[in-house]
Design an enzyme around this catalytic site. Structure first.
Site, PDB file in Angstrom:
ATOM      1  N   ARG A  73      26.345  42.872  50.826  1.00 52.72           N
ATOM      2  CA  ARG A  73      25.661  44.138  50.527  1.00 52.72           C
ATOM      3  C   ARG A  73      24.197  43.930  50.203  1.00 52.72           C
ATOM      4  O   ARG A  73      23.345  44.761  50.509  1.00 52.72           O
ATOM      5  CB  ARG A  73      26.315  44.802  49.300  1.00 52.72           C
ATOM      6  CG  ARG A  73      27.659  45.388  49.533  1.00 52.72           C
ATOM      7  CD  ARG A  73      28.200  45.976  48.230  1.00 52.72           C
ATOM      8  NE  ARG A  73      28.999  45.054  47.456  1.00 52.72           N
ATOM      9  CZ  ARG A  73      28.806  44.765  46.171  1.00 52.72           C
ATOM     10  NH1 ARG A  73      27.812  45.299  45.498  1.00 52.72           N
ATOM     11  NH2 ARG A  73      29.608  43.932  45.561  1.00 52.72           N
TER      12      ARG A  73
ATOM     13  N   HIS B 260      36.003  36.219  44.322  1.00 47.19           N
ATOM     14  CA  HIS B 260      37.016  37.287  44.428  1.00 47.19           C
ATOM     15  C   HIS B 260      37.817  37.183  45.740  1.00 47.19           C
ATOM     16  O   HIS B 260      39.001  36.918  45.689  1.00 47.19           O
ATOM     17  CB  HIS B 260      36.423  38.705  44.276  1.00 47.19           C
ATOM     18  CG  HIS B 260      35.567  38.869  43.060  1.00 47.19           C
ATOM     19  ND1 HIS B 260      36.048  38.632  41.796  1.00 47.19           N
ATOM     20  CD2 HIS B 260      34.258  39.220  42.910  1.00 47.19           C
ATOM     21  CE1 HIS B 260      35.061  38.845  40.908  1.00 47.19           C
ATOM     22  NE2 HIS B 260      33.981  39.195  41.557  1.00 47.19           N
TER      23      HIS B 260
ATOM     24  N   ASP C 261      33.609  35.528  34.693  1.00 45.11           N
ATOM     25  CA  ASP C 261      32.867  36.604  35.327  1.00 45.11           C
ATOM     26  C   ASP C 261      32.181  37.554  34.340  1.00 45.11           C
ATOM     27  O   ASP C 261      31.149  37.220  33.783  1.00 45.11           O
ATOM     28  CB  ASP C 261      33.830  37.344  36.281  1.00 45.11           C
ATOM     29  CG  ASP C 261      33.138  38.323  37.218  1.00 45.11           C
ATOM     30  OD1 ASP C 261      31.963  38.608  37.003  1.00 45.11           O
ATOM     31  OD2 ASP C 261      33.778  38.814  38.159  1.00 45.11           O
TER      32      ASP C 261
HETATM   33  C1  NGQ Z   1      27.854  41.598  39.445  1.00 44.92           C
HETATM   34  N1  NGQ Z   1      30.170  41.874  39.082  1.00 44.92           N
HETATM   35  O1  NGQ Z   1      27.055  41.212  40.263  1.00 44.92           O
HETATM   36  O2  NGQ Z   1      27.708  41.412  38.242  1.00 44.92           O
HETATM   37  C2  NGQ Z   1      29.121  42.255  39.950  1.00 44.92           C
HETATM   38  C3  NGQ Z   1      28.963  43.740  39.932  1.00 44.92           C
HETATM   39  C4  NGQ Z   1      28.002  44.264  42.206  1.00 44.92           C
HETATM   40  C5  NGQ Z   1      31.460  41.896  39.453  1.00 44.92           C
HETATM   41  N2  NGQ Z   1      31.738  42.320  40.623  1.00 44.92           N
HETATM   42  C6  NGQ Z   1      27.814  44.260  40.720  1.00 44.92           C
HETATM   43  N3  NGQ Z   1      32.415  41.502  38.662  1.00 44.92           N
HETATM   44  O3  NGQ Z   1      28.932  43.640  42.711  1.00 44.92           O
HETATM   45  O4  NGQ Z   1      27.200  44.890  42.869  1.00 44.92           O
HETATM   46 ZN    ZN Z   2      30.381  38.247  39.791  1.00 45.24          ZN
END
Ligand code: NGQ
Ligand code: ZN
Length: 444
Positions: free
Chosen positions: A210, A273, A324
């Site tokens: 992304r 993940h 995490d």
């Molecule tokens: C993060 N965390 O980058 O901290 C991500 C959320 C995202 C997790 N997915 C933000 N646990 O993926 O854009």
């Molecule tokens: Zn993460």
């Protein structure tokens, strides 16, 4: 460095008694001999295990753990949790960040994590302007790890876009944004500055498909490979269904499918993940030799879904665990929920294993050690010559563990301890936790 004598230690080939461990000044194990009677040295009086690597951390999120468990918004998804998280960042400065990280790493050590991979994407000031030294906040994280006494693999994160296909970032992402050149510079500089420190390693992270583009990924991967072909590369992938759908709309492929087809995903990669995979993706990821970075308590907390563990293991897939978002900083809970999620989902028992003879707790712990070490790019996770002297001593008085034969200690620890079983912790041969207390306690 004094010698260590472990009454019982988990060796690569199984439990051994009266194990003499010799460690050099730099914290490497130089010799291990079972069935020795030493007359001097440090006695490790309780079952000794290699310390667990924590392969995925966003340290700042520790300070918001528990603060996102209420909302009047009926759409309580991952995506509005993320909004709350962005809001939390509005005021967090370098001093706060370093203090939070030091406290977190102290708590990790007490829980038996001896190494951490910090997936670090918070690069700029709260208003989005860069620090004079672009690596300033990365250095804060490394300082925090050193103050607490944990080993660290710092992964500066390339984060350039707000969504698939090069979408502009939103304002909540302003502190994360860099160009590929800036990230390569950061990795290069930090790698050079910490080269001589056995407690610190530098890798690369791509936030996600992304937040990057295929061209950027190709560029930074090539550049870091020329610095060090072994450098760990981590990326978030396929955590949410929405992400899978958006990826399909963008490329016609699913995230893990896309990554495996368009990159040389090898054992130096770690896919964080990898929750939503088809059978074919699951098989292909396993065969790539990369590590799946599983974070069961965060994945539960964020409503991600369940990783396809049985198929992945059938194909010999490797995994490690990460805390995490730090909603829980507890390796026992991560390992336990990795198995329990599967049991609840399949209405079966004894799922995490590769052969019928394996004990689940034993398998989970050893797989976590191995996958974690691989993902962090360090020799840890084995009480053997040439590895870091990272080990933990379990509390032999823990009511669940007391009296257990050694070959049942890991099953008992993973499934049946209700209080912290980790009494003492050594990192690079130096004591950091003794009798449940951190010797450099910053968590108060
Ligand atoms: C993060 N965390 O980058 O901290 C991500 C959320 C995202 C997790 N997915 C933000 N646990 O993926 O854009
Ligand atoms: Zn993460």
């Amino acid at each position: 460095m004094p010698d260590f004598l472990a009454k019982a230690a988990l060796m690569p080939q199984g439990w051994a008694e009266d194990v003499l461990i010799k460690v050099d000044e730099a914290g490497w194990i130089v010799d291990v001999r079972p069935e020795q009677s030493a007359t001097s040295g440090t006695i490790l009086d309780g079952p000794v295990l290699p310390g667990m690597p924590n392969l995925h951390s966003h340290a700042f999120q520790y300070a918001m753990a528990g603060l996102a468990e209420h909302s009047e918004d009926p759409a309580n998804s991952f995506w509005n949790w993320r909004k709350t998280m962005y809001g939390f960042l509005d005021t967090l400065g370098p001093e706060e960040l370093e203090r939070i990280a030091t406290c977190l790493y102290t708590v990790m050590l007490k829980a038996g994590y001896t190494q951490v991979a910090e997936f670090h994407y918070l690069h700029h000031r709260p208003d989005g302007s860069p620090h004079e030294d672009p690596a300033h906040l990365s250095r804060c994280m490394i300082r925090a790890a050193k103050a607490a006494g944990i080993g660290i693999t710092l992964l500066p994160v390339l984060y350039a876009h707000g969504g698939f296909g090069g979408q502009a970032p939103e304002s909540g992402q302003r502190r994360f944004i860099n160009t590929p050149e800036q990230i390569v510079d950061m990795v290069t500089t930090l790698d050079r500055d910490y080269k001589a420190d056995p407690q610190v390693r530098i890798g690369l992270a791509l936030h996600s498909l992304r937040a990057t583009t295929p061209e950027m990924i190709a560029e930074v991967v090539k550049a870091v490979r020329s610095i060090n072909p072994q450098m760990p590369i981590h990326i978030h992938a396929a955590e949410q269904i929405q992400e899978v759908e958006d990826c399909k709309a963008w490329s016609g492929q699913r995230p893990v499918e896309w990554l495996l087809e368009n990159n040389d995903v090898d054992p130096h990669w770690c896919l964080i993940h990898a929750t939503h995979m088809t059978e074919e993706e699951t098989r292909a990821l396993a065969l790539s030799g990369a590590v799946a970075g599983l974070c069961p308590t965060t994945e539960a907390n964020l409503g991600d879904g369940l990783f396809n563990l049985p198929s992945y293991l059938r194909h010999g897939g490797r995994f490690g665990i990460g805390s995490d978002s730090h909603i829980s900083v507890n390796m026992v809970e991560e390992l336990r929920w990795l198995e329990y999620g599967q049991r609840l989902n399949r209405r079966q028992r004894l799922i995490a294993r590769m052969g019928l003879e394996q004990h689940i707790g034993d398998f989970l712990y050893r797989a976590g050690l191995e996958g974690g070490a691989q993902a962090l790019g360090t020799k840890t996770g084995k009480i053997a010559a040439g590895h870091r002297a990272d080990f933990i001593v379990l509390d032999k008085e823990n009511p669940s563990i007391k009296g257990r034969s050694y070959d049942l200690v890991l099953d008992t620890m993973v499934f049946a301890t209700n209080s912290n079983p980790v009494r003492d912790v050594y990192v690079g041969g130096r004591a950091v936790v003794k009798n449940f207390e951190n010797l450099r306690d910053e968590s108060a």
